[in-house]
Design a protein around this motif. Structure first.
Motif, short mmCIF file in Angstrom:
data_model
loop_
_atom_site.label_atom_id
_atom_site.label_comp_id
_atom_site.label_asym_id
_atom_site.label_seq_id
_atom_site.Cartn_x
_atom_site.Cartn_y
_atom_site.Cartn_z
N HIS A 5 0.81 -1.22 0.00
CA HIS A 5 0.00 0.00 0.00
C HIS A 5 0.85 1.28 0.00
N ILE A 6 2.14 1.14 0.16
CA ILE A 6 2.98 2.33 0.36
C ILE A 6 2.94 3.26 -0.86
N HIS A 12 -1.88 8.25 -4.64
CA HIS A 12 -3.31 8.56 -4.60
C HIS A 12 -3.85 8.10 -3.24
N PRO A 13 -3.60 8.92 -2.20
CA PRO A 13 -3.90 8.48 -0.83
C PRO A 13 -5.37 8.15 -0.55
N LYS A 14 -6.31 8.96 -1.02
CA LYS A 14 -7.72 8.69 -0.70
C LYS A 14 -8.19 7.38 -1.31
N GLU A 15 -7.79 7.13 -2.56
CA GLU A 15 -8.17 5.87 -3.21
C GLU A 15 -7.54 4.69 -2.49
N GLU A 16 -6.30 4.88 -2.04
CA GLU A 16 -5.60 3.78 -1.35
C GLU A 16 -6.23 3.51 0.02
N TRP A 17 -6.67 4.57 0.72
CA TRP A 17 -7.37 4.37 1.99
C TRP A 17 -8.64 3.56 1.76
N ARG A 18 -9.34 3.84 0.66
CA ARG A 18 -10.57 3.08 0.37
C ARG A 18 -10.25 1.61 0.11
#
Length: 199
Positions: A5-6, A12-18
């Motif tokens: 996930h790094i 693209h932090p928001k997409e990765e959080w999802r």
């Protein structure tokens, strides 16, 4: 893969959080992630202090004996792990106030991925010049705070307005926790954990 996930958290932090929220990896996955990432600042600090030496201003390069550097690095490693677990506990404990009910695994996911930039910036210790490490650390801290603000509403399944207040509370507690860890370190070295300097 442990570190999968790094790149997404940077690109693209928001997409990765999802993605992280949908997958809900196991407790052990988050533990292994933090055990692996915490090696970066510990190992890099050891090499910087024992073999490269620190440059502060125009003064001479300062090194620490290998035994002292190893003891400090091991203490740093375990301090980081305890700090992240404590942060995860605080995230879960404060969730009740904000009408969220995460389990400890979710809280640990949020804590471990949030602190990842702060730990990865440990690589800068391999160029041990105080101003460079300080500026890099401040940039990493700012990005970690951004990750917390963007990830909290998604991971805790709460509205963004509540997520902002929740994140602010976590940041405050995190800073208190950081100061407490620094105080414990100062007390430990004041109680006889002597450091041998080499010039």
């Amino acid at each position: 893969m442990i570190l999968n996930h790094i790149w997404g958290l940077y690109a693209h932090p928001k997409e990765e959080w999802r993605t992280i929220e949908k997958r809900h990896e196991s407790y052990m996955y988050s533990v292994v992630h933090i055990l692996t990432i915490a090696l970066i600042p510990a190992i890099c600090s050891y090499f910087a202090t024992a073999h490269i030496g620190w440059s502060i201003g125009a003064g001479p390069v300062i090194k620490i004996a290998e035994s002292s550097a190893l003891a400090m690095s091991v203490a740093m490693y375990f301090g980081i792990i305890v700090g992240v677990l404590a942060l995860a506990y605080l995230i879960q404990w404060m969730a009740i106030t904000f009408k969220a009910s995460p389990d400890f695994s979710q809280s640990l996911e949020l804590a471990s991925y949030t602190v990842t930039p702060l730990l990865m910036v440990g690589l800068t210790a391999l160029y041990p010049v105080l101003w460079f490490v300080t500026l890099s650390g401040l940039a990493a801290l700012a990005y970690s705070i951004y990750l917390l603000y963007s990830g909290t509403p998604i991971m805790m399944n709460i509205p963004e307005e509540s997520g902002f207040i929740y994140s602010s509370s976590v940041v405050t507690c995190g800073l208190v926790l950081l100061v407490a860890l620094m105080a414990v370190s100062a007390i430990m070295f004041g109680m006889g954990f002597s450091t041998e300097y080499i010039r």
